[in-house]
Design a protein around this motif. Structure first.
Motif, PDB file in Angstrom:
ATOM      1  N   ALA A  71      49.924  18.863  46.526  1.00  0.00           N
ATOM      2  CA  ALA A  71      50.116  19.156  45.098  1.00  0.00           C
ATOM      3  C   ALA A  71      49.192  18.281  44.255  1.00  0.00           C
ATOM      4  CB  ALA A  71      51.566  18.943  44.700  1.00  0.00           C
ATOM      5  N   GLY A  72      49.060  17.014  44.618  1.00  0.00           N
ATOM      6  CA  GLY A  72      48.165  16.123  43.891  1.00  0.00           C
ATOM      7  C   GLY A  72      46.716  16.561  44.006  1.00  0.00           C
ATOM      8  N   ALA A  73      46.316  16.979  45.182  1.00  0.00           N
ATOM      9  CA  ALA A  73      44.948  17.454  45.376  1.00  0.00           C
ATOM     10  C   ALA A  73      44.711  18.728  44.571  1.00  0.00           C
ATOM     11  CB  ALA A  73      44.682  17.699  46.860  1.00  0.00           C
ATOM     12  N   ARG A  74      45.694  19.620  44.565  1.00  0.00           N
ATOM     13  CA  ARG A  74      45.576  20.868  43.808  1.00  0.00           C
ATOM     14  C   ARG A  74      45.404  20.571  42.318  1.00  0.00           C
ATOM     15  NH1 ARG A  74      50.291  22.828  44.895  1.00  0.00           N
ATOM     16  NH2 ARG A  74      49.645  23.557  46.940  1.00  0.00           N
ATOM     17  N   GLU A  75      46.192  19.627  41.803  1.00  0.00           N
ATOM     18  CA  GLU A  75      46.084  19.257  40.389  1.00  0.00           C
ATOM     19  C   GLU A  75      44.704  18.688  40.072  1.00  0.00           C
ATOM     20  OE1 GLU A  75      49.275  16.593  39.390  1.00  0.00           O
ATOM     21  OE2 GLU A  75      50.797  18.056  39.983  1.00  0.00           O
ATOM     22  N   ARG A  76      44.181  17.869  40.965  1.00  0.00           N
ATOM     23  CA  ARG A  76      42.852  17.289  40.738  1.00  0.00           C
ATOM     24  C   ARG A  76      41.775  18.368  40.709  1.00  0.00           C
ATOM     25  NH1 ARG A  76      42.779  13.278  45.384  1.00  0.00           N
ATOM     26  NH2 ARG A  76      40.543  13.502  45.159  1.00  0.00           N
ATOM     27  N   VAL A  77      41.858  19.330  41.632  1.00  0.00           N
ATOM     28  CA  VAL A  77      40.887  20.423  41.662  1.00  0.00           C
ATOM     29  C   VAL A  77      40.997  21.256  40.392  1.00  0.00           C
ATOM     30  CG1 VAL A  77      40.285  22.589  42.822  1.00  0.00           C
ATOM     31  CG2 VAL A  77      40.704  20.525  44.176  1.00  0.00           C
ATOM     32  N   GLU A  78      42.228  21.575  39.993  1.00  0.00           N
ATOM     33  CA  GLU A  78      42.417  22.363  38.774  1.00  0.00           C
ATOM     34  C   GLU A  78      41.869  21.628  37.559  1.00  0.00           C
ATOM     35  OE1 GLU A  78      46.615  23.181  38.828  1.00  0.00           O
ATOM     36  OE2 GLU A  78      46.385  24.791  40.308  1.00  0.00           O
ATOM     37  N   GLN A  79      42.037  20.304  37.512  1.00  0.00           N
ATOM     38  CA  GLN A  79      41.524  19.518  36.389  1.00  0.00           C
ATOM     39  C   GLN A  79      40.001  19.533  36.362  1.00  0.00           C
ATOM     40  OE1 GLN A  79      43.352  18.058  33.849  1.00  0.00           O
ATOM     41  NE2 GLN A  79      41.313  17.961  32.973  1.00  0.00           N
ATOM     42  N   VAL A  80      39.388  19.390  37.520  1.00  0.00           N
ATOM     43  CA  VAL A  80      37.925  19.423  37.587  1.00  0.00           C
ATOM     44  C   VAL A  80      37.420  20.797  37.153  1.00  0.00           C
ATOM     45  CG1 VAL A  80      35.944  19.393  39.151  1.00  0.00           C
ATOM     46  CG2 VAL A  80      37.693  17.619  39.319  1.00  0.00           C
ATOM     47  N   LEU A  81      38.062  21.847  37.615  1.00  0.00           N
ATOM     48  CA  LEU A  81      37.652  23.190  37.217  1.00  0.00           C
ATOM     49  C   LEU A  81      37.826  23.396  35.709  1.00  0.00           C
ATOM     50  CD1 LEU A  81      39.093  25.311  40.167  1.00  0.00           C
ATOM     51  CD2 LEU A  81      36.694  24.720  39.734  1.00  0.00           C
TER      52      LEU A  81
END
Length: 77
Positions: free
Chosen positions: A61-71
């Motif tokens: 979930a943390g990795a997903r949030e980081r990817v979504e933030q970068v996008l």
């Protein structure tokens, strides 16, 4: 009964990175599938597996949030 987070030879679940938690979870599943353990040992192993699964889910979930933030940061406005 509380969830065993550590045994003498195991790292506490909250200190494991994703890969180590995933690999240990796979070992727990294999051990439970093979069987031959006593009830208390099986329950303790199952509890450890549940904690490992939660740890993996948290890290994903943390990795997903980081990817979504970068996008979101790279999208043109």
């Amino acid at each position: 009964m509380s969830t065993p987070q550590t045994t003498p030879d195991r790292t506490p679940v909250e200190k494991l990175d994703y890969e180590k938690a995933r690999d240990e979870l796979a070992e727990v599943v294999r051990a439970l599938e093979v069987g031959g353990l006593g009830l208390d040992e099986s329950v303790a192993l199952w509890e450890r597996g549940e904690a490992l699964a939660r740890r993996c889910e948290q890290q994903l979930a943390g990795a997903r949030e980081r990817v979504e933030q970068v996008l979101a940061d790279t999208e043109p406005e």
